[in-house]
Design an enzyme around this catalytic site. Sequence first.
Site, PDB file in Angstrom:
ATOM      1  CG  HIS A  28      43.663  41.059  45.958  1.00 11.03           C
ATOM      2  ND1 HIS A  28      43.286  40.083  46.859  1.00 11.03           N
ATOM      3  CD2 HIS A  28      43.158  42.217  46.432  1.00 11.03           C
ATOM      4  CE1 HIS A  28      42.582  40.634  47.826  1.00 11.03           C
ATOM      5  NE2 HIS A  28      42.480  41.932  47.596  1.00 11.03           N
ATOM      6  CD  GLU A  78      42.158  40.782  54.258  1.00  9.49           C
ATOM      7  OE1 GLU A  78      43.158  41.106  53.602  1.00  9.49           O
ATOM      8  OE2 GLU A  78      41.184  41.541  54.407  1.00  9.49           O
ATOM      9  CG  ASP A  89      34.801  40.501  30.576  1.00 11.02           C
ATOM     10  OD1 ASP A  89      34.842  39.268  30.390  1.00 11.02           O
ATOM     11  OD2 ASP A  89      35.167  41.339  29.722  1.00 11.02           O
ATOM     12  CG  ASP A 135      38.720  42.499  27.902  1.00  7.76           C
ATOM     13  OD1 ASP A 135      37.486  42.476  28.090  1.00  7.76           O
ATOM     14  OD2 ASP A 135      39.302  43.335  27.184  1.00  7.76           O
ATOM     15  CG  ASP A 150      36.052  46.448  28.548  1.00  3.95           C
ATOM     16  OD1 ASP A 150      36.807  45.471  28.773  1.00  3.95           O
ATOM     17  OD2 ASP A 150      35.076  46.717  29.262  1.00  3.95           O
ATOM     18  CG  ASN A 167      33.823  43.536  26.881  1.00  2.00           C
ATOM     19  OD1 ASN A 167      34.915  43.487  27.460  1.00  2.00           O
ATOM     20  ND2 ASN A 167      32.822  44.245  27.327  1.00  2.00           N
TER      21      ASN A 167
HETATM   22  O1  TEU Z   1      42.986  44.052  52.676  1.00  2.00           O
HETATM   23  C1  TEU Z   1      43.183  44.375  54.023  1.00  2.00           C
HETATM   24  C2  TEU Z   1      44.418  45.030  54.355  1.00  2.00           C
HETATM   25  O2  TEU Z   1      44.661  45.260  55.525  1.00  2.00           O
HETATM   26  C3  TEU Z   1      45.306  45.427  53.261  1.00  2.00           C
HETATM   27  O3  TEU Z   1      45.076  46.769  53.007  1.00  2.00           O
HETATM   28  C4  TEU Z   1      46.687  45.171  53.604  1.00  2.00           C
HETATM   29  O4  TEU Z   1      47.077  45.822  54.771  1.00  2.00           O
HETATM   30  C5  TEU Z   1      47.548  45.654  52.515  1.00  2.00           C
HETATM   31  O5  TEU Z   1      46.981  45.260  51.309  1.00  2.00           O
HETATM   32  C6  TEU Z   1      48.903  45.047  52.597  1.00  2.00           C
HETATM   33  O6  TEU Z   1      49.547  45.458  51.470  1.00  2.00           O
HETATM   34  C7  TEU Z   1      41.692  43.948  52.221  1.00  2.00           C
HETATM   35  C8  TEU Z   1      41.692  43.670  50.734  1.00  2.00           C
HETATM   36  O7  TEU Z   1      42.278  42.426  50.490  1.00  2.00           O
HETATM   37  C9  TEU Z   1      42.374  44.810  50.045  1.00  2.00           C
HETATM   38  O8  TEU Z   1      42.525  44.583  48.680  1.00  2.00           O
HETATM   39  C10 TEU Z   1      41.562  46.047  50.298  1.00  2.00           C
HETATM   40  O9  TEU Z   1      42.223  47.156  49.759  1.00  2.00           O
HETATM   41  C11 TEU Z   1      41.328  46.277  51.788  1.00  2.00           C
HETATM   42  O10 TEU Z   1      40.927  45.110  52.482  1.00  2.00           O
HETATM   43  C12 TEU Z   1      40.209  47.280  51.993  1.00  2.00           C
HETATM   44  O11 TEU Z   1      38.999  46.696  51.603  1.00  2.00           O
HETATM   45 CA    CA Z   2      35.922  43.443  29.456  1.00  2.00          CA
END
Ligand code: TEU
Ligand code: CA
Length: 543
Positions: A315, A241, A29, A21, A25, A23
């Site tokens: 993530h 993906e 970013d 971050d 908040d 700034n």
């Molecule tokens: O993830 C695809 C997805 O199928 C996920 O929801 C997965 O099943 C779940 O995270 C398992 O824990 C992608 C993105 O990476 C995710 O962050 C999004 O929430 C999702 O698509 C919808 O766009």
């Molecule tokens: Ca920020």
Amino acid sequence: MEEKWWMRSVVYQIYPRSFCDSNQDGVGDLNGIRSKIPYLKKLGIDVIWLSPVYESPNADNGYDISNYYAISPEFGTMEEMKSLIRECRESGIRIVMDLVVNHTSDEHAWFLEAKKSEDSPYRDYYIWRKGEAGSPPNDLRACFGGSAWEYSEETGAHYLHLFGVKQPDLNWENDAVRKEIWNMMNYWIDLGIGGFRMDVIDLIGKVPDQGITGNGPMLHTYLQEMNRETFGTKDLLTVGECWGADPEKGRMYSDPARRELSMIFQFEQSMLDEQPGKEKWDLRPLQLRELKQVFTRWQTEMEGHGWNSLFWNNHDLPRIVSRWGDDGVYRVASAKMLATLLHGMKGTPYIYQGEEIGMTNMPFHSFTEFQDIESLNMIQERLEKGYLPEEIMKSLRAKSRDNARTPMQWNSGLQAGFTEGQPWCPVNPNYREINAARALRDQDSIFYYYQKLINLRKTEDILIYGSYELLLPEDENIYAYMRAWQGKKWLIVCNFYKEPVPFSYEGTGRTILSNYKENSRTIQNLNNRNLRPYEAAIYELEM
Ligand code: TEU
Ligand code: CA
């Protein structure tokens, strides 16, 4: 296969909200990312995969986009985005943008128009079925729980959403939708990006009336059209993906002859610690033999007909050192072991922010600490179904996506150096021990181990081209495999657990890399050895 720049690259995924971050908040970013280019350069990566930074109401942290041509004000401006692209280029780093085109936000202008009337020119941008409130067209379920159909009063119809209700699915059968997407992709390509990571791209060929979501009949036709209309002649990295992919499907996406994508993310290994046919929350212990089978199938079956991506984390997934390593006494050793195992294989490795310093899962204590839509929906659904709170908590601690989304731990100062304000999500309390500043001061840190692995990939053709052969397939403790290329052989051996275990290989080798102190580059006898807790090494065999 013809060599491509991305075969020798290592990608670093940034989840911008939690990275840095600039700034105060409390939200990471673009300028925060710009300030960390030297850090990324030092690590040695050559590509950043940037999770979504587009305008979004954040029902799913940016995976619900309301404008593909605008940067979310909380992340910065388009000018700052251009500067980030340019500054990264100057440091030899390309930016791969997240492409979220299975769905938009329900606040996207297309959807706002589409839901008003059946006569709207945007109506067919989405998927509608006429019907009474409360009786959806069929029983398709959304990934985040509940029906995949949401009733919309204005026109007395349901729209499809395979994720949250605020994420209506685009109708890929509509030529106009595809054209809009190609235009948008070309806009970003013209800004000089290095490629696209394609969110849930295996869903775009869905046939909802037949209950088909993943791997629909038109999927590959659309991808070939995308390739032709956008990046086909541009030498970019494209990664889809694909939760529903097996190696055969993997070849369809990434065989260069088919002109689709560079590679895909497949998730077969990631589902090995859940009960088959159930949800990710229904836990079971990982069996190392199954992990070996999955990786080995992908390594061998993609050979010559496609390209693998290699990753433990992103993530959406729990932190690997907490998941399949040890986040206690053996945190450093096990993080390095897992890195060795993955980076020794053939494919393009991906590192998720914080993995390079061995960040761990979050010690959650109460339901109120969760923020992710998937976790929140699951808590509600399972409480209603009568699950015990402790059971639900156990699943969340193991698998909640919030585990991976805590702020990057930069130093031992306030809020781990992530922000000088109040962070949008609490910092993991272990930041005084686990942080980048400390890792950079310690020559034996996980950070420098990753740096070495990345460096090896730059200098050693065997990592790029070498064949892969699994050793000891039945062994329940050791993952060992051989890479071979032009008369050279590398043995990669990993003790996957904390118990010491005997290992024997008829021969001698030079240590290329090890997570225990060894006289590196000296000749080792590989016969009758004892592997220490989480010991991992790469040996070049004496021929
Ligand atoms: O993830 C695809 C997805 O199928 C996920 O929801 C997965 O099943 C779940 O995270 C398992 O824990 C992608 C993105 O990476 C995710 O962050 C999004 O929430 C999702 O698509 C919808 O766009
Ligand atoms: Ca920020």
